[in-house]
Design a protein around this motif. Structure first.
Motif, short mmCIF file in Angstrom:
data_model
loop_
_atom_site.label_atom_id
_atom_site.label_comp_id
_atom_site.label_asym_id
_atom_site.label_seq_id
_atom_site.Cartn_x
_atom_site.Cartn_y
_atom_site.Cartn_z
N SER A 145 1.76 -0.60 -11.35
CA SER A 145 1.38 -1.93 -11.82
C SER A 145 2.11 -3.03 -11.07
N GLN A 146 3.38 -2.85 -10.80
CA GLN A 146 4.17 -3.92 -10.17
C GLN A 146 3.59 -4.36 -8.83
N PRO A 147 3.38 -3.45 -7.87
CA PRO A 147 2.83 -3.93 -6.59
C PRO A 147 1.37 -4.36 -6.69
N LEU A 148 0.60 -3.72 -7.57
CA LEU A 148 -0.80 -4.13 -7.69
C LEU A 148 -0.91 -5.55 -8.25
N ILE A 149 -0.04 -5.91 -9.17
CA ILE A 149 -0.02 -7.28 -9.67
C ILE A 149 0.25 -8.25 -8.52
N LYS A 150 1.21 -7.92 -7.66
CA LYS A 150 1.52 -8.78 -6.51
C LYS A 150 0.32 -8.90 -5.57
N LYS A 196 0.83 -1.21 0.00
CA LYS A 196 0.00 0.00 0.00
C LYS A 196 0.86 1.26 0.00
N SER A 197 1.92 1.28 0.78
CA SER A 197 2.74 2.50 0.83
C SER A 197 3.35 2.79 -0.55
N PHE A 198 3.80 1.77 -1.24
CA PHE A 198 4.36 1.95 -2.58
C PHE A 198 3.27 2.38 -3.56
#
Length: 151
Positions: free
Chosen positions: A88-93, A61-63
């Motif tokens: 996109s990168q953290p949301l994919i995770k 969330k912070s990212f």
């Protein structure tokens, strides 16, 4: 928890709308949906999660918040596209960890985006609509993975 799922679904919906706005290079739509994404992220109550699930969400969330804010504040489509890479990168995770909600989502990849370093993004369709490229390169990319709902 259902409350978290609904809040996460709102984030995913805003993200997918932002992606569509970037595909079309629509400044009004990208401003609207980057703002919606930022607000949806602010509204998520991670306190309903426990243990590792909560720690994982707080880290992502912070990212997500940082880059959603930068995307919202970017004054150009190019600036919004750049931050969309990092959204996109953290949301994919997150989607891989918690599931995609009620619809199948696709992880797409374009090798030419991000100065030829490549970039991933989520889509609700198998049909490639690249948010990083101009109109003539809209179909550049490939589906790398399908994430199906847990039924």
């Amino acid at each position: 928890p259902d409350a978290f799922r609904k809040q996460l679904d709102a984030v995913i919906h805003a993200y997918l709308s932002l992606k569509d706005g970037l595909v079309e290079a629509d400044e009004k739509a990208t401003f609207k949906y980057s703002t919606q994404l930022y607000e949806a992220l602010q509204d998520i109550d991670g306190s309903v999660l426990k243990g590792r699930a909560k720690a994982f969400w707080e880290e992502k969330k912070s990212f997500l918040m940082e880059h959603a804010k930068l995307c919202k504040e970017a004054s150009t489509i190019a600036g919004k596209r750049e931050n969309f890479i990092y959204l996109s990168q953290p949301l994919i995770k997150v989607v891989e960890a918690y599931g995609p909600g009620d619809e199948t989502l696709y992880i797409n990849f374009c090798p030419m985006a991000n100065n030829n370093k490549g970039a991933f993004w989520l889509s609700a369709s198998k049909n490639i609509q690249n948010p990083f490229m101009k109109e003539e390169m809209r179909s550049c990319g490939e589906v790398k993975q399908e994430i199906v709902p847990n039924k």
